[in-house]
Enzyme design. Structure first.
Site, PDB file in Angstrom:
ATOM      1  N   MET A 217       0.846  -1.196   0.000  1.00 32.98           N
ATOM      2  CA  MET A 217       0.000   0.000   0.000  1.00 32.98           C
ATOM      3  C   MET A 217       0.883   1.249   0.000  1.00 32.98           C
ATOM      4  O   MET A 217       0.440   2.342   0.335  1.00 32.98           O
ATOM      5  CB  MET A 217      -0.944  -0.005   1.203  1.00 32.98           C
ATOM      6  CG  MET A 217      -1.908  -1.206   1.167  1.00 32.98           C
ATOM      7  SD  MET A 217      -3.513  -0.882   1.912  1.00 32.98           S
ATOM      8  CE  MET A 217      -3.011  -0.464   3.583  1.00 32.98           C
TER       9      MET A 217
ATOM     10  N   LYS B 267       4.901  -9.794   9.388  1.00 32.89           N
ATOM     11  CA  LYS B 267       4.329  -8.891  10.382  1.00 32.89           C
ATOM     12  C   LYS B 267       2.811  -9.005  10.360  1.00 32.89           C
ATOM     13  O   LYS B 267       2.154  -9.028  11.380  1.00 32.89           O
ATOM     14  CB  LYS B 267       4.737  -7.439  10.140  1.00 32.89           C
ATOM     15  CG  LYS B 267       4.604  -6.601  11.417  1.00 32.89           C
ATOM     16  CD  LYS B 267       4.393  -5.151  11.124  1.00 32.89           C
ATOM     17  CE  LYS B 267       2.976  -4.890  10.698  1.00 32.89           C
ATOM     18  NZ  LYS B 267       2.717  -3.525  10.305  1.00 32.89           N
TER      19      LYS B 267
ATOM     20  N   GLY C 108      10.839  -2.773   5.954  1.00 32.89           N
ATOM     21  CA  GLY C 108      10.119  -4.050   5.886  1.00 32.89           C
ATOM     22  C   GLY C 108       9.806  -4.403   4.437  1.00 32.89           C
ATOM     23  O   GLY C 108      10.111  -5.498   3.949  1.00 32.89           O
ATOM     24  N   HIS C 109       9.178  -3.453   3.729  1.00 33.10           N
ATOM     25  CA  HIS C 109       8.899  -3.675   2.302  1.00 33.10           C
ATOM     26  C   HIS C 109      10.207  -3.936   1.537  1.00 33.10           C
ATOM     27  O   HIS C 109      10.261  -4.782   0.655  1.00 33.10           O
ATOM     28  CB  HIS C 109       8.228  -2.449   1.686  1.00 33.10           C
ATOM     29  CG  HIS C 109       6.921  -2.063   2.307  1.00 33.10           C
ATOM     30  ND1 HIS C 109       6.795  -0.996   3.164  1.00 33.10           N
ATOM     31  CD2 HIS C 109       5.686  -2.601   2.200  1.00 33.10           C
ATOM     32  CE1 HIS C 109       5.537  -0.879   3.545  1.00 33.10           C
ATOM     33  NE2 HIS C 109       4.826  -1.850   2.990  1.00 33.10           N
TER      34      HIS C 109
END
Lengths: 281, 281
Positions: free
Chosen positions: A30, A149, A36-37
């Site tokens: 998103m 996550k 993290g991405h």
């Protein structure tokens, strides 16, 4: 790297790659990309010839009182991160491109979407499954990458792919954390300085729970109570849930033996954060 | 021609064809093939390099009191018809292959599945959409062929494919009829000799309705009443519904102008038959 907004343009590029025998890795996001991405993207770049990242704040997965309007967006920052990481295409469709006025179909399931986050977010996973079915049909990747996550999301997506026979390998990747242990999340930007400091309790409490299990505690309720008590010590926290369920079917666990997911969601005022650990046998 | 029962075996053959640049036509059926199916198969053979017919009585689209157990089956007959028509593969999976014990996902929609047959068969189209999503993901055809006899199904499938971005052209084919006008259906075999003779009233009544519209009648209710009266004249009929709706969105039509579907379902004792006509602007 190209930023593509139209479905047909993306399809055409992907068909060309497929004809050349290229493998395609896909990271659905998103946007407002963080470390993290990036860990998902790095792995996708490593394992595939071509990588597509979708950057789409999916209205269908937000409840009417949730943070769709305020969800952070920054395409320039996302594009920079993707370009440097070696992404080939960012798919950046408008909401009207993904959902025409006549849109009314959905994908859902009777099991894994009901508990955990599904309790307070009853339409969330229907929105997630539906947009992913659409994106999978548009991108037709060989592999798609999801962070652990959102462990329930990872389980739901794997289950949907298996049930509906999508020919896609779903790859779960470890949680990436800040130095103090807080799981990276686009929603961390909502936190005040004070809340940001308090939020470290989530990973800390989970670590305590995990250590209890590793030390031999088999009663899920005792582990949950310890985690809850630790969180309640911190002012301004409101627990949505702390649960231990079987992995990957997410049924209430009667013991901590076997593969389990210990997951929590906690509010800091209006900011709702999630975190978890998985123990796989 | 090959009869394939396993998903991975089918996928492997299809991937080989795709690499060779072959186009794939797909005719999903529940078997017990008749001239109606054959017309779809013939068109698929004509328009594609390779043709896959699935022959699977899908338990998920039958209600608990419906005819799943008695639905007619004859693989030998189906194989003969397919082989002669030039089909390349019959996909003939076991129910356990399509639905594992853990299966719980579904595809549905909020609009087109609710009226017409959806009223008496509330879970039918959920079953149809779900099995077709699975079959589309397994077969990955360029084109899929559906009979107009199941007009609501045709509209539902087209809508699902558009909403969920399946890269498949859905092709609707005309109703094939017996000499006296009865629409071909595997369920016609359930009819007694007397019921078989009575059943001609369906196409006859629809023809009267269509002629009224062509002669200028714009009031749907008048057309519906004429059709209902004609059917009620025949002993042993019980009308489930006669409706005129917009095509292809299936909303109640307030006029017969524009594109419309006039559809009916009628019981002959326990045998439920459907028929319809579409007028496209």
């Amino acid at each position: 790297m190209e930023i593509i907004e139209r479905i047909e343009e993306l399809r055409s590029q992907i068909k060309t790659w497929k004809k050349e025998g290229k493998t395609i890795g896909f990271v659905p996001t998103m946007g407002y990309l963080h470390e993290g991405h990036k860990s998902l993207i790095d792995r996708a770049v490593k394992e595939n010839d071509k990588v597509v990242v979708s950057d789409f704040v999916n209205p269908m997965q937000f409840g009417p009182k949730e943070d769709l309007a305020t969800y952070p967006r920054d395409l320039d920052m996302d594009a920079k991160l993707c370009e440097e990481a070696g992404v080939d295409i960012i798919f950046y469709p408008a909401a009207e491109t993904m959902y025409k006025d006549s849109f009314s179909s959905f994908v859902d399931m009777n099991t894994l979407t009901k508990g955990l986050c599904g309790k307070t977010r009853p339409i969330h996973f229907r929105g997630v499954c539906t947009v992913l079915a659409k994106l999978f049909n548009i991108v037709t990747p060989d592999r798609a990458y999801f962070g652990q996550k959102d462990a329930q999301q990872l389980a739901v997506v794997k289950h949907m792919v298996e049930d509906l026979n999508f020919d896609i390998e779903i790859i779960g990747c470890p949680i990436i954390r800040e130095e103090d242990g807080l799981a990276k999340s686009s929603r961390n930007t909502y936190l005040s300085k004070e809340q940001r400091e308090s939020a470290v309790v989530l990973s800390k409490a989970l670590k305590m729970g995990k250590e209890m299990i590793e030390a031999g505690e088999v009663n899920p309720q005792k582990v949950i109570s310890t985690i809850e008590e630790e969180i309640k010590k911190v002012q301004g926290t409101k627990i949505d849930y702390v649960e231990i369920v079987t992995w990957p079917y997410l049924e209430t666990a009667t013991t901590t033996k076997g593969s389990i997911l210990c997951a929590l969601a906690v509010y800091f005022d209006k900011v709702r954060l999630i975190d978890n650990f998985i123990i796989e046998e």
